[in-house]
Structure formats: structure tokens, C-alpha cells
Design a protein around this motif. Structure first.
Motif, short mmCIF file in Angstrom:
data_model
loop_
_atom_site.label_atom_id
_atom_site.label_comp_id
_atom_site.label_asym_id
_atom_site.label_seq_id
_atom_site.Cartn_x
_atom_site.Cartn_y
_atom_site.Cartn_z
N LEU A 113 -47.72 73.98 -6.89
CA LEU A 113 -47.13 73.60 -5.60
C LEU A 113 -45.99 72.60 -5.76
N HIS A 114 -45.86 72.01 -6.95
CA HIS A 114 -44.76 71.08 -7.18
C HIS A 114 -43.85 71.63 -8.27
N PHE A 115 -42.61 71.83 -7.90
CA PHE A 115 -41.59 72.27 -8.85
C PHE A 115 -40.50 71.21 -8.86
N ASP A 116 -39.90 71.00 -10.01
CA ASP A 116 -38.75 70.10 -10.04
C ASP A 116 -37.57 70.73 -9.31
N PHE A 117 -37.43 72.05 -9.49
CA PHE A 117 -36.32 72.78 -8.87
C PHE A 117 -36.80 74.15 -8.42
N VAL A 118 -36.35 74.56 -7.22
CA VAL A 118 -36.61 75.91 -6.73
C VAL A 118 -35.25 76.53 -6.47
N ILE A 119 -34.85 77.45 -7.34
CA ILE A 119 -33.55 78.12 -7.22
C ILE A 119 -33.75 79.35 -6.34
N THR A 120 -33.05 79.34 -5.21
CA THR A 120 -33.32 80.24 -4.11
C THR A 120 -32.21 81.27 -3.92
N PRO A 121 -32.58 82.53 -3.70
CA PRO A 121 -31.55 83.53 -3.41
C PRO A 121 -31.05 83.37 -1.98
N LEU A 122 -29.80 83.66 -1.75
CA LEU A 122 -29.26 83.66 -0.41
C LEU A 122 -27.97 84.45 -0.39
N LEU A 123 -27.62 84.90 0.78
CA LEU A 123 -26.33 85.59 0.96
C LEU A 123 -25.25 84.60 1.35
N TYR A 124 -25.66 83.57 2.10
CA TYR A 124 -24.69 82.60 2.59
C TYR A 124 -25.42 81.29 2.88
N CYS A 125 -24.69 80.19 2.75
CA CYS A 125 -25.22 78.86 3.05
C CYS A 125 -24.10 78.08 3.74
N ASP A 126 -24.42 77.41 4.84
CA ASP A 126 -23.38 76.65 5.54
C ASP A 126 -23.34 75.20 5.04
N HIS A 127 -22.50 74.37 5.67
CA HIS A 127 -22.30 72.97 5.24
C HIS A 127 -23.50 72.07 5.48
N LYS A 128 -24.54 72.59 6.13
CA LYS A 128 -25.75 71.80 6.39
C LYS A 128 -26.94 72.28 5.55
N GLY A 129 -26.71 73.27 4.70
CA GLY A 129 -27.79 73.80 3.88
C GLY A 129 -28.57 74.92 4.54
N ASN A 130 -28.17 75.28 5.77
CA ASN A 130 -28.81 76.43 6.42
C ASN A 130 -28.42 77.69 5.67
N ARG A 131 -29.35 78.61 5.54
CA ARG A 131 -29.09 79.76 4.70
C ARG A 131 -29.32 81.07 5.43
N VAL A 132 -28.63 82.08 4.94
CA VAL A 132 -28.82 83.45 5.41
C VAL A 132 -29.31 84.24 4.21
N GLY A 133 -30.49 84.84 4.39
CA GLY A 133 -31.04 85.70 3.34
C GLY A 133 -31.08 87.12 3.85
N ASP A 165 -24.65 80.00 13.61
CA ASP A 165 -24.86 79.66 15.01
C ASP A 165 -26.29 79.88 15.50
N ASP A 166 -27.06 80.70 14.79
CA ASP A 166 -28.40 81.00 15.28
C ASP A 166 -29.49 80.53 14.30
N VAL A 167 -29.45 79.23 13.97
CA VAL A 167 -30.49 78.64 13.12
C VAL A 167 -31.74 78.51 13.97
N TRP A 168 -32.87 78.96 13.41
CA TRP A 168 -34.13 78.92 14.14
C TRP A 168 -34.92 77.68 13.77
N GLU A 169 -35.85 77.34 14.63
CA GLU A 169 -36.66 76.14 14.46
C GLU A 169 -37.43 76.14 13.14
N ASN A 170 -37.90 77.30 12.71
CA ASN A 170 -38.70 77.40 11.48
C ASN A 170 -37.86 77.61 10.22
N ASP A 171 -36.55 77.72 10.36
CA ASP A 171 -35.69 77.87 9.19
C ASP A 171 -35.69 76.58 8.39
N ILE A 172 -35.86 76.70 7.10
CA ILE A 172 -35.86 75.52 6.23
C ILE A 172 -34.61 75.56 5.37
N PRO A 173 -33.74 74.56 5.49
CA PRO A 173 -32.49 74.55 4.71
C PRO A 173 -32.75 74.21 3.24
#
Length: 191
Positions: A113-133, A165-173
Motif C-alpha cells: 500500500l506504500h510506494f515511493d513512486f506510482v507512475i501513472t498512465p494518462l492521455l492528458y494532464c492539466d496545470h493542476k495535475g488533473n488527468r484524463v485517462g 473543465d469537467d473534473v469530478w469530485e472523485n477524480d484524484i490528481p
């Protein structure tokens, strides 16, 4: 822009990259990751395995570099609609899933449950770390299950240039984004 529009736009941009361009950009992303985070022997990295048909960042070179440095490597595997984390070594046997992803044959969740780093796939990431997968929500659920101290890192060929524009409440950046040109930090916690 809406996630659906960004998903379409960045899938097209990614597909436009040649195999050689994608590999060179992946090497630059790896070099930025290594220079910025300086992972050490014994640390734990959870890293996605790329889907070739989607021309994702080639993290196989990351995995090779981590294993060579004695870093513990964990990869995701979808089992019964859950994302589990399987620890791998140089001797791990892989098979291709129905998604076209090379995955370990083992279905044994590491329980880590503890990782030093989690390298995550995404299609896009905005300036706040919000991501599109891909819209399946696997990583939001995974992020909720792991230690908050685990650094969530997006790896992408492209720098952010528009807001989601459509970041959801449960989205984790993500906490960081590594691109071929830079490392961006969105991290608000204490390091």
C-alpha cells in the motif's frame, strides 16, 4: 475543454508520433524522472506497462532501469474489475491480456500500500495535475487504496496547455507530471 474532447485530441496527437519518436520521447521522460526523483535501491515503484496500440510512453525501459538499480517494481493488473499490484522481477512471466496489455501471469496481489513512486498512465494532464485517462476509473480507485505519501506521477509526451473543465469530485490528481522537457510539481503535501 471537456475530458471527452481532450481524450480524442491527445489520442490523435499520440497516434501521430512515429515509433522512433515515441521511443526517444520515452527515453527523455525516463531521464527526467531519474534526474528529478533519484530513485534508490530498495525503494518501491508502481509503474504501468504500456499499451502498444495506444502508443503509450514506453515504460518497459523504466522497468529495466529500475530492476537494474535494485528498485522493487510493481505493475498493475486488472483482476475481476479491480486493479491489483503485482511485484515483478527479471524472471516474471508475462502474457497479453484481452486489453492488449502485457501483464504478469500471476494474479497474486502484493498487498503493498506504500510506494515511493506510482507512475501513472494518462492521455492528458492539466496545470493542476488533473488527468484524463481512458475513462475506466481504475487509477482513482487505486489511488484511494494506497498510502497518501505515495508520490503519484503522470508520464506524458505532452505538456499541459489547457484546463480540464469537467473534473469530478472523485477524480484524484497526480502530484507530478514528467514530460520530455520538464517535471511539473502539483504536490501540496509535506515531503
Amino acid at each position: 475543454m471537456l475530458k471527452a474532447e481532450l481524450r480524442k485530441k491527445y489520442m490523435q496527437k499520440r497516434r501521430a508520433l512515429s515509433v522512433d519518436e515515441a521511443f526517444l520521447l520515452s527515453q527523455k521522460i525516463l531521464n527526467h524522472f531519474l534526474d528529478y526523483f533519484k530513485p534508490e535501491k530498495g525503494q518501491k515503484v508502481h509503474v504501468f506497462i504500456p499499451i502498444k496500440k495506444f502508443n503509450e510512453v514506453d515504460t518497459r525501459i523504466f522497468i529495466d532501469a529500475f530492476l537494474e538499480k535494485g528498485i522493487r517494481v510493481f505493475v498493475p493488473k486488472v483482476v475481476a474489475d479491480d486493479l491489483i499490484s503485482v511485484e515483478i522481477t527479471e524472471n516474471t512471466v508475462f502474457e497479453t491480456s484481452s486489453w492488449g496489455i502485457s501483464e504478469p501471469v500471476s494474479n497474486e496481489d502484493s498487498g503493498e500500500l506504500h510506494f515511493d513512486f506510482v507512475i501513472t498512465p494518462l492521455l492528458y494532464c492539466d496545470h493542476k495535475g488533473n488527468r484524463v485517462g481512458y475513462g475506466k476509473g481504475f487509477y482513482d480507485g487505486f489511488f484511494q487504496s494506497i498510502s497518501a505519501a505515495s508520490k503519484k506521477i503522470g508520464a506524458n509526451y505532452f505538456n499541459p496547455d489547457e484546463s480540464i473543465d469537467d473534473v469530478w469530485e472523485n477524480d484524484i490528481p497526480v502530484d507530478y507530471l514528467v514530460t520530455p522537457t520538464e517535471v511539473l510539481s502539483f504536490f501540496s503535501g509535506v515531503e
